[in-house]
Design a protein around this motif. Structure first.
Motif, PDB file in Angstrom:
ATOM      1  N   THR A   3       0.843  -1.190   0.000  1.00  0.00           N
ATOM      2  CA  THR A   3       0.000   0.000   0.000  1.00  0.00           C
ATOM      3  C   THR A   3       0.875   1.235   0.000  1.00  0.00           C
ATOM      4  N   ILE A   4       0.559   2.188  -0.872  1.00  0.00           N
ATOM      5  CA  ILE A   4       1.428   3.352  -1.007  1.00  0.00           C
ATOM      6  C   ILE A   4       0.656   4.661  -0.884  1.00  0.00           C
ATOM      7  N   GLY A   5       1.403   5.695  -0.506  1.00  0.00           N
ATOM      8  CA  GLY A   5       0.906   7.055  -0.515  1.00  0.00           C
ATOM      9  C   GLY A   5       1.851   7.891  -1.359  1.00  0.00           C
ATOM     10  N   ILE A   6       1.317   8.651  -2.302  1.00  0.00           N
ATOM     11  CA  ILE A   6       2.126   9.490  -3.185  1.00  0.00           C
ATOM     12  C   ILE A   6       2.058  10.930  -2.703  1.00  0.00           C
ATOM     13  N   ILE A   7       3.216  11.535  -2.466  1.00  0.00           N
ATOM     14  CA  ILE A   7       3.278  12.939  -2.060  1.00  0.00           C
ATOM     15  C   ILE A   7       3.870  13.742  -3.218  1.00  0.00           C
ATOM     16  N   GLY A   8       3.054  14.627  -3.772  1.00  0.00           N
ATOM     17  CA  GLY A   8       3.471  15.432  -4.920  1.00  0.00           C
ATOM     18  C   GLY A   8       2.754  14.973  -6.175  1.00  0.00           C
ATOM     19  N   ILE A  31      -3.119  10.221  -2.315  1.00  0.00           N
ATOM     20  CA  ILE A  31      -2.371  11.187  -3.124  1.00  0.00           C
ATOM     21  C   ILE A  31      -2.390  12.500  -2.355  1.00  0.00           C
ATOM     22  N   CYS A  32      -1.231  13.087  -2.181  1.00  0.00           N
ATOM     23  CA  CYS A  32      -1.118  14.318  -1.399  1.00  0.00           C
ATOM     24  C   CYS A  32      -0.436  15.411  -2.214  1.00  0.00           C
ATOM     25  N   ASP A  33      -1.026  16.589  -2.209  1.00  0.00           N
ATOM     26  CA  ASP A  33      -0.390  17.767  -2.795  1.00  0.00           C
ATOM     27  C   ASP A  33      -0.990  18.995  -2.123  1.00  0.00           C
ATOM     28  N   ARG A  34      -0.156  19.955  -1.786  1.00  0.00           N
ATOM     29  CA  ARG A  34      -0.663  21.146  -1.111  1.00  0.00           C
ATOM     30  C   ARG A  34      -1.386  22.086  -2.065  1.00  0.00           C
ATOM     31  N   ASN A  35      -1.224  21.851  -3.365  1.00  0.00           N
ATOM     32  CA  ASN A  35      -1.907  22.640  -4.386  1.00  0.00           C
ATOM     33  C   ASN A  35      -3.265  21.996  -4.677  1.00  0.00           C
ATOM     34  N   LEU A  36      -4.352  22.664  -4.272  1.00  0.00           N
ATOM     35  CA  LEU A  36      -5.683  22.084  -4.395  1.00  0.00           C
ATOM     36  C   LEU A  36      -6.092  21.872  -5.848  1.00  0.00           C
ATOM     37  N   SER A  37      -5.616  22.723  -6.759  1.00  0.00           N
ATOM     38  CA  SER A  37      -5.957  22.552  -8.173  1.00  0.00           C
ATOM     39  C   SER A  37      -5.357  21.263  -8.729  1.00  0.00           C
ATOM     40  N   ALA A  55      -2.082  17.589   2.974  1.00  0.00           N
ATOM     41  CA  ALA A  55      -0.987  17.487   3.948  1.00  0.00           C
ATOM     42  C   ALA A  55      -0.702  16.005   4.169  1.00  0.00           C
ATOM     43  N   PRO A  56       0.564  15.619   4.373  1.00  0.00           N
ATOM     44  CA  PRO A  56       0.917  14.192   4.389  1.00  0.00           C
ATOM     45  C   PRO A  56       0.749  13.478   5.735  1.00  0.00           C
ATOM     46  N   LYS A  57       0.277  14.167   6.760  1.00  0.00           N
ATOM     47  CA  LYS A  57       0.220  13.586   8.100  1.00  0.00           C
ATOM     48  C   LYS A  57      -0.487  12.234   8.132  1.00  0.00           C
ATOM     49  N   ASP A  58      -1.641  12.133   7.468  1.00  0.00           N
ATOM     50  CA  ASP A  58      -2.412  10.880   7.492  1.00  0.00           C
ATOM     51  C   ASP A  58      -1.649   9.727   6.856  1.00  0.00           C
ATOM     52  N   ILE A  59      -0.838  10.028   5.862  1.00  0.00           N
ATOM     53  CA  ILE A  59      -0.037   8.977   5.213  1.00  0.00           C
ATOM     54  C   ILE A  59       0.957   8.396   6.211  1.00  0.00           C
ATOM     55  N   PHE A  60       1.636   9.268   6.936  1.00  0.00           N
ATOM     56  CA  PHE A  60       2.637   8.818   7.899  1.00  0.00           C
ATOM     57  C   PHE A  60       2.002   8.053   9.067  1.00  0.00           C
ATOM     58  N   GLU A  61       0.787   8.433   9.445  1.00  0.00           N
ATOM     59  CA  GLU A  61       0.143   7.820  10.610  1.00  0.00           C
ATOM     60  C   GLU A  61      -0.602   6.538  10.269  1.00  0.00           C
ATOM     61  N   ASP A  62      -0.857   6.275   9.007  1.00  0.00           N
ATOM     62  CA  ASP A  62      -1.608   5.089   8.594  1.00  0.00           C
ATOM     63  C   ASP A  62      -0.697   3.858   8.621  1.00  0.00           C
ATOM     64  N   THR A  63      -0.988   2.926   9.493  1.00  0.00           N
ATOM     65  CA  THR A  63      -0.152   1.723   9.625  1.00  0.00           C
ATOM     66  C   THR A  63      -0.273   0.794   8.419  1.00  0.00           C
ATOM     67  N   GLU A  64      -1.298   1.003   7.593  1.00  0.00           N
ATOM     68  CA  GLU A  64      -1.443   0.164   6.400  1.00  0.00           C
ATOM     69  C   GLU A  64      -0.487   0.574   5.277  1.00  0.00           C
TER      70      GLU A  64
END
Length: 332
Positions: A3-8, A31-37, A55-64
């Motif tokens: 399971t992956i989370g993409i930042i950017g 998928i995380c990006d600070r640019n809402l568009s 914001a990437p906080k949930d990605i780091f905190e998700d144990t999955e």
């Protein structure tokens, strides 16, 4: 399945999303990006159940989440990688890994302490044309290598946080080191910062090896044409890898020989040959190897800590030489 989370979610983030989403060994959860568009754009490409974040906080905190994919501006790579490793995630980082050898050492130190894996996105090493090029060199097709010349140019796409060494030349350095290891000498470097003050946008660097090989790398962001060409000349022929050409790999059976007794150079020139290569996408090949890497299986290609540091150390040497020589600035 990992399971992956993409930042950017810039240009490369979108490419990564498409390829990871299509791979059976990976599930894109975030998928995380600070640019809402950009997040709005991601909605159309993301898997149905994918969660969009600014914001990437949930990605780091998700144990999955097993793997954090970092595809942000280079200046953010270090902090995001450290946060992911501290959260016990493996990390995939687009090039450049980071912008200093000190930061690279800290990342690998933490990864070792946490027993986590770091994968650096050196995509061109997985291109089928490049793999065939390596095989041709191994088979001795061009004889003893004498010259390596790389041209990587385009018009525009300036980066605000990383100069051309880290943005473009990084590719040429990891290819050079993969083929021929660390050069023995940095002969010369010239460069300029013509658009953004103190931001290098062109560079020409020369390296030499103890076995007689000479390497030249030319990168320029004010060039009329986009070029991605590497020419390797040996004493029995020349290989040309042009990533933008339909015939990506060509062999020129050209050679020159000096006869000291008669003080004359003779030439041998035969018909140019197209080298057949497999049709495959480099990033798919890379993700296949990444899956093996994460599952502790043997990889055809991977970048370990020592190689990563060698690449960054060499780039730092080039950058230091440019600074010592005072980068040419545009006259305003």
């Amino acid at each position: 399945m990992k399971t992956i989370g993409i930042i950017g979610y810039g240009y490369w983030g979108a490419v990564l999303l498409r390829n990871f989403s299509q791979h059976k060994e990976f599930e894109v959860k975030y998928i995380c990006d600070r640019n809402l568009s950009k997040l709005e754009q991601a909605k159309n490409a993301a898997p149905t159940n994918c969660i969009l974040l600014n914001a990437p906080k949930d990605i780091f905190e998700d144990t999955e989440v097993d793997l954090v994919v970092i595809a942000t501006q280079a200046a953010h790579h270090f902090n995001l990688a450290m946060m992911a490793l501290e959260a016990d995630k493996h990390v995939f980082i687009e090039k450049p890994l980071v912008l200093s050898s000190q930061e690279a050492k800290m990342i690998f130190q933490l990864a070792n302490e946490r027993d986590r894996k770091v994968w650096i996105d050196h995509t061109f090493l997985f291109a089928s044309a490049y793999q065939k090029l390596k095989n041709c060199l191994h088979w001795g097709m061009i004889g003893k290598p004498l010259r390596f010349h790389s041209t990587r140019t385009a018009f525009g796409l300036f980066q605000q946080d990383a100069n051309i060494l880290w943005h473009l030349m990084y590719h040429d350095i990891y290819i050079l080191l993969d083929l021929f290891h660390i050069p023995d000498k940095l002969n010369s470097v010239v460069g300029s910062a013509s658009i953004i003050p103190n931001m290098i946008d062109s560079v020409l660097a020369s390296f030499s090896f103890s076995n007689g090989l000479h390497a030249t790398i030319h990168c320029d962001m004010l060039f009329a044409e986009k070029k991605r060409e590497i020419v390797i000349t040996g004493d029995k022929g020349i290989l040309v890898w042009d990533e933008l050409c339909q015939n990506k790999l060509m062999f020129y059976p050209y050679c020159a020989q000096y006869h000291s007794a008669i003080k004359k150079v003779t030439y041998q020139i035969a018909e140019v040959e197209k080298i057949q290569i497999e049709q495959s996408e480099a990033l798919i090949n890379e993700i296949n190897e990444l899956s093996k890497f994460l599952n502790n299986k043997k990889c055809k290609v991977s970048v370990n800590e020592n190689i990563a540091l060698d690449i960054i150390n060499l780039l730092e040497s080039v950058e230091a030489r440019l600074i010592e020589g005072r980068i040419c600035q545009a006259i305003i």
